[in-house]
Design a protein around this motif. Sequence first.
Motif, PDB file in Angstrom:
ATOM      1  N   THR A  32      -2.608  -9.991 -18.784  1.00  0.00           N
ATOM      2  CA  THR A  32      -2.170 -10.529 -17.492  1.00  0.00           C
ATOM      3  C   THR A  32      -1.137 -11.645 -17.632  1.00  0.00           C
ATOM      4  OG1 THR A  32      -3.955 -12.160 -17.412  1.00  0.00           O
ATOM      5  CG2 THR A  32      -4.397  -9.991 -16.438  1.00  0.00           C
ATOM      6  N   ASN A  33      -0.661 -11.893 -18.845  1.00  0.00           N
ATOM      7  CA  ASN A  33       0.299 -12.983 -19.082  1.00  0.00           C
ATOM      8  C   ASN A  33      -0.223 -14.327 -18.587  1.00  0.00           C
ATOM      9  OD1 ASN A  33       2.361 -11.408 -20.344  1.00  0.00           O
ATOM     10  ND2 ASN A  33       2.815 -10.558 -18.320  1.00  0.00           N
ATOM     11  N   ASN A  34      -1.503 -14.581 -18.839  1.00  0.00           N
ATOM     12  CA  ASN A  34      -2.151 -15.848 -18.474  1.00  0.00           C
ATOM     13  C   ASN A  34      -2.030 -16.176 -16.989  1.00  0.00           C
ATOM     14  OD1 ASN A  34      -3.123 -16.757 -21.145  1.00  0.00           O
ATOM     15  ND2 ASN A  34      -0.937 -16.723 -21.622  1.00  0.00           N
ATOM     16  N   LYS A  35      -2.117 -15.151 -16.176  1.00  0.00           N
ATOM     17  CA  LYS A  35      -1.975 -15.322 -14.728  1.00  0.00           C
ATOM     18  C   LYS A  35      -3.165 -16.055 -14.115  1.00  0.00           C
ATOM     19  CE  LYS A  35      -0.937 -12.590 -10.606  1.00  0.00           C
ATOM     20  NZ  LYS A  35      -0.662 -11.245 -10.098  1.00  0.00           N
ATOM     21  N   PHE A  36      -4.322 -15.951 -14.750  1.00  0.00           N
ATOM     22  CA  PHE A  36      -5.549 -16.534 -14.220  1.00  0.00           C
ATOM     23  C   PHE A  36      -6.158 -17.476 -15.249  1.00  0.00           C
ATOM     24  CE2 PHE A  36      -5.065 -12.141 -12.724  1.00  0.00           C
ATOM     25  CZ  PHE A  36      -4.904 -12.364 -11.373  1.00  0.00           C
ATOM     26  N   SER A  37      -6.901 -18.455 -14.792  1.00  0.00           N
ATOM     27  CA  SER A  37      -7.567 -19.372 -15.724  1.00  0.00           C
ATOM     28  C   SER A  37      -8.708 -18.649 -16.437  1.00  0.00           C
ATOM     29  CB  SER A  37      -8.120 -20.592 -14.979  1.00  0.00           C
ATOM     30  OG  SER A  37      -9.243 -20.222 -14.190  1.00  0.00           O
ATOM     31  N   ASP A  38      -9.054 -19.137 -17.605  1.00  0.00           N
ATOM     32  CA  ASP A  38     -10.188 -18.580 -18.340  1.00  0.00           C
ATOM     33  C   ASP A  38     -11.456 -18.655 -17.494  1.00  0.00           C
ATOM     34  OD1 ASP A  38      -8.467 -18.204 -20.465  1.00  0.00           O
ATOM     35  OD2 ASP A  38      -9.469 -19.636 -21.804  1.00  0.00           O
ATOM     36  N   GLN A  39     -11.639 -19.770 -16.800  1.00  0.00           N
ATOM     37  CA  GLN A  39     -12.840 -19.957 -15.984  1.00  0.00           C
ATOM     38  C   GLN A  39     -12.914 -18.929 -14.860  1.00  0.00           C
ATOM     39  OE1 GLN A  39     -15.506 -21.842 -16.556  1.00  0.00           O
ATOM     40  NE2 GLN A  39     -16.464 -20.956 -14.763  1.00  0.00           N
ATOM     41  N   LEU A  40     -11.794 -18.694 -14.181  1.00  0.00           N
ATOM     42  CA  LEU A  40     -11.786 -17.701 -13.098  1.00  0.00           C
ATOM     43  C   LEU A  40     -12.081 -16.307 -13.649  1.00  0.00           C
ATOM     44  CD1 LEU A  40     -11.352 -16.955 -10.134  1.00  0.00           C
ATOM     45  CD2 LEU A  40      -8.911 -16.716 -10.657  1.00  0.00           C
ATOM     46  N   LEU A  41     -11.467 -15.951 -14.771  1.00  0.00           N
ATOM     47  CA  LEU A  41     -11.745 -14.644 -15.373  1.00  0.00           C
ATOM     48  C   LEU A  41     -13.207 -14.515 -15.763  1.00  0.00           C
ATOM     49  CD1 LEU A  41      -8.567 -14.097 -17.577  1.00  0.00           C
ATOM     50  CD2 LEU A  41      -9.204 -12.869 -15.487  1.00  0.00           C
ATOM     51  N   LEU A  42     -13.775 -15.556 -16.350  1.00  0.00           N
ATOM     52  CA  LEU A  42     -15.187 -15.507 -16.731  1.00  0.00           C
ATOM     53  C   LEU A  42     -16.068 -15.309 -15.499  1.00  0.00           C
ATOM     54  CD1 LEU A  42     -17.414 -15.658 -18.823  1.00  0.00           C
ATOM     55  CD2 LEU A  42     -17.330 -18.160 -18.612  1.00  0.00           C
ATOM     56  N   GLU A  43     -15.778 -16.022 -14.424  1.00  0.00           N
ATOM     57  CA  GLU A  43     -16.557 -15.864 -13.191  1.00  0.00           C
ATOM     58  C   GLU A  43     -16.453 -14.436 -12.667  1.00  0.00           C
ATOM     59  OE1 GLU A  43     -15.132 -18.822 -10.430  1.00  0.00           O
ATOM     60  OE2 GLU A  43     -15.737 -20.464 -11.750  1.00  0.00           O
ATOM     61  N   ARG A  44     -15.241 -13.892 -12.650  1.00  0.00           N
ATOM     62  CA  ARG A  44     -15.053 -12.552 -12.116  1.00  0.00           C
ATOM     63  C   ARG A  44     -15.721 -11.502 -12.995  1.00  0.00           C
ATOM     64  NH1 ARG A  44      -8.781 -12.838  -9.882  1.00  0.00           N
ATOM     65  NH2 ARG A  44      -9.290 -14.073  -8.049  1.00  0.00           N
ATOM     66  N   PHE A  45     -15.522 -11.593 -14.307  1.00  0.00           N
ATOM     67  CA  PHE A  45     -16.138 -10.595 -15.190  1.00  0.00           C
ATOM     68  C   PHE A  45     -17.659 -10.696 -15.163  1.00  0.00           C
ATOM     69  CE2 PHE A  45     -11.881 -10.213 -17.110  1.00  0.00           C
ATOM     70  CZ  PHE A  45     -11.774  -8.830 -17.094  1.00  0.00           C
ATOM     71  N   THR A  46     -18.190 -11.898 -15.071  1.00  0.00           N
ATOM     72  CA  THR A  46     -19.642 -12.061 -14.980  1.00  0.00           C
ATOM     73  C   THR A  46     -20.181 -11.376 -13.733  1.00  0.00           C
ATOM     74  OG1 THR A  46     -19.542 -14.132 -16.228  1.00  0.00           O
ATOM     75  CG2 THR A  46     -21.509 -13.759 -14.882  1.00  0.00           C
ATOM     76  N   GLU A  47     -19.480 -11.543 -12.614  1.00  0.00           N
ATOM     77  CA  GLU A  47     -19.899 -10.868 -11.383  1.00  0.00           C
ATOM     78  C   GLU A  47     -19.721  -9.355 -11.488  1.00  0.00           C
ATOM     79  OE1 GLU A  47     -19.002 -10.860  -6.581  1.00  0.00           O
ATOM     80  OE2 GLU A  47     -18.236 -12.511  -7.812  1.00  0.00           O
ATOM     81  N   MET A  48     -18.613  -8.931 -12.085  1.00  0.00           N
ATOM     82  CA  MET A  48     -18.340  -7.496 -12.217  1.00  0.00           C
ATOM     83  C   MET A  48     -19.447  -6.776 -12.981  1.00  0.00           C
ATOM     84  SD  MET A  48     -14.242  -7.923 -12.889  1.00  0.00           S
ATOM     85  CE  MET A  48     -14.018  -6.412 -13.811  1.00  0.00           C
ATOM     86  N   THR A  49     -20.032  -7.436 -13.984  1.00  0.00           N
ATOM     87  CA  THR A  49     -21.078  -6.786 -14.780  1.00  0.00           C
ATOM     88  C   THR A  49     -22.328  -6.484 -13.961  1.00  0.00           C
ATOM     89  OG1 THR A  49     -21.960  -8.885 -15.622  1.00  0.00           O
ATOM     90  CG2 THR A  49     -20.281  -7.779 -16.964  1.00  0.00           C
ATOM     91  N   HIS A  63      -7.691  -1.277 -16.863  1.00  0.00           N
ATOM     92  CA  HIS A  63      -6.956  -2.256 -17.673  1.00  0.00           C
ATOM     93  C   HIS A  63      -7.184  -2.089 -19.172  1.00  0.00           C
ATOM     94  CE1 HIS A  63      -6.628  -4.282 -13.746  1.00  0.00           C
ATOM     95  NE2 HIS A  63      -5.419  -4.537 -14.206  1.00  0.00           N
ATOM     96  N   VAL A  64      -6.620  -1.037 -19.702  1.00  0.00           N
ATOM     97  CA  VAL A  64      -6.666  -0.804 -21.149  1.00  0.00           C
ATOM     98  C   VAL A  64      -5.670  -1.743 -21.818  1.00  0.00           C
ATOM     99  CG1 VAL A  64      -6.295   0.867 -22.995  1.00  0.00           C
ATOM    100  CG2 VAL A  64      -7.256   1.620 -20.805  1.00  0.00           C
ATOM    101  N   TYR A  65      -6.131  -2.447 -22.831  1.00  0.00           N
ATOM    102  CA  TYR A  65      -5.230  -3.319 -23.600  1.00  0.00           C
ATOM    103  C   TYR A  65      -5.531  -3.154 -25.080  1.00  0.00           C
ATOM    104  CZ  TYR A  65      -2.768  -7.266 -25.539  1.00  0.00           C
ATOM    105  OH  TYR A  65      -1.915  -8.033 -26.297  1.00  0.00           O
TER     106      TYR A  65
END
Length: 141
Positions: A24-41, A78-80
């Motif tokens: 994502t070219n650092n578009k989002f903060s690590d904290q926001l990504l962690l919150e979103r991925f935690t919810e996604m699981t 989102h394959v990387y």
Amino acid sequence: MSFQFKLVVSSEIQNIIPLIQKLTNNKFSDQLLLERFTEMTTQNYECAAVFDGDIMIGVTGLWFSTRHYAGKTVEIDHVYIEEAYRNKGLGKQFLSWIYNYAKTKGCLTAELNTYVQNYPSHKLYYNEGFEILGYHFLKTL
């Protein structure tokens, strides 16, 4: 090269963030990504990764659902793969692992979205037998 493909358990979801930041070219903060991925699981989302030894070199999300037009499906999200590992057949191997895993969960189909400008991915997905069915739209609320 011998690679390992495996699921990332939800308690270790934070380990994917460095690769997602590259995607994502650092578009989002690590904290926001962690919150979103935690919810996604908690929402039919799983995460798969590729390892070279102990080093995570690739990642993708897997959304499981049933759709009226496709039956039970896995949406590959989102394959990387790290740049140094691209163009060596690893994407094809990763997708093969994903298809086999999805079949064990009863999936009949696989689907995905890809960015319009991501031409290298288009070639891979065409070669894998994916067909374009439509456009993906997004509106911020």
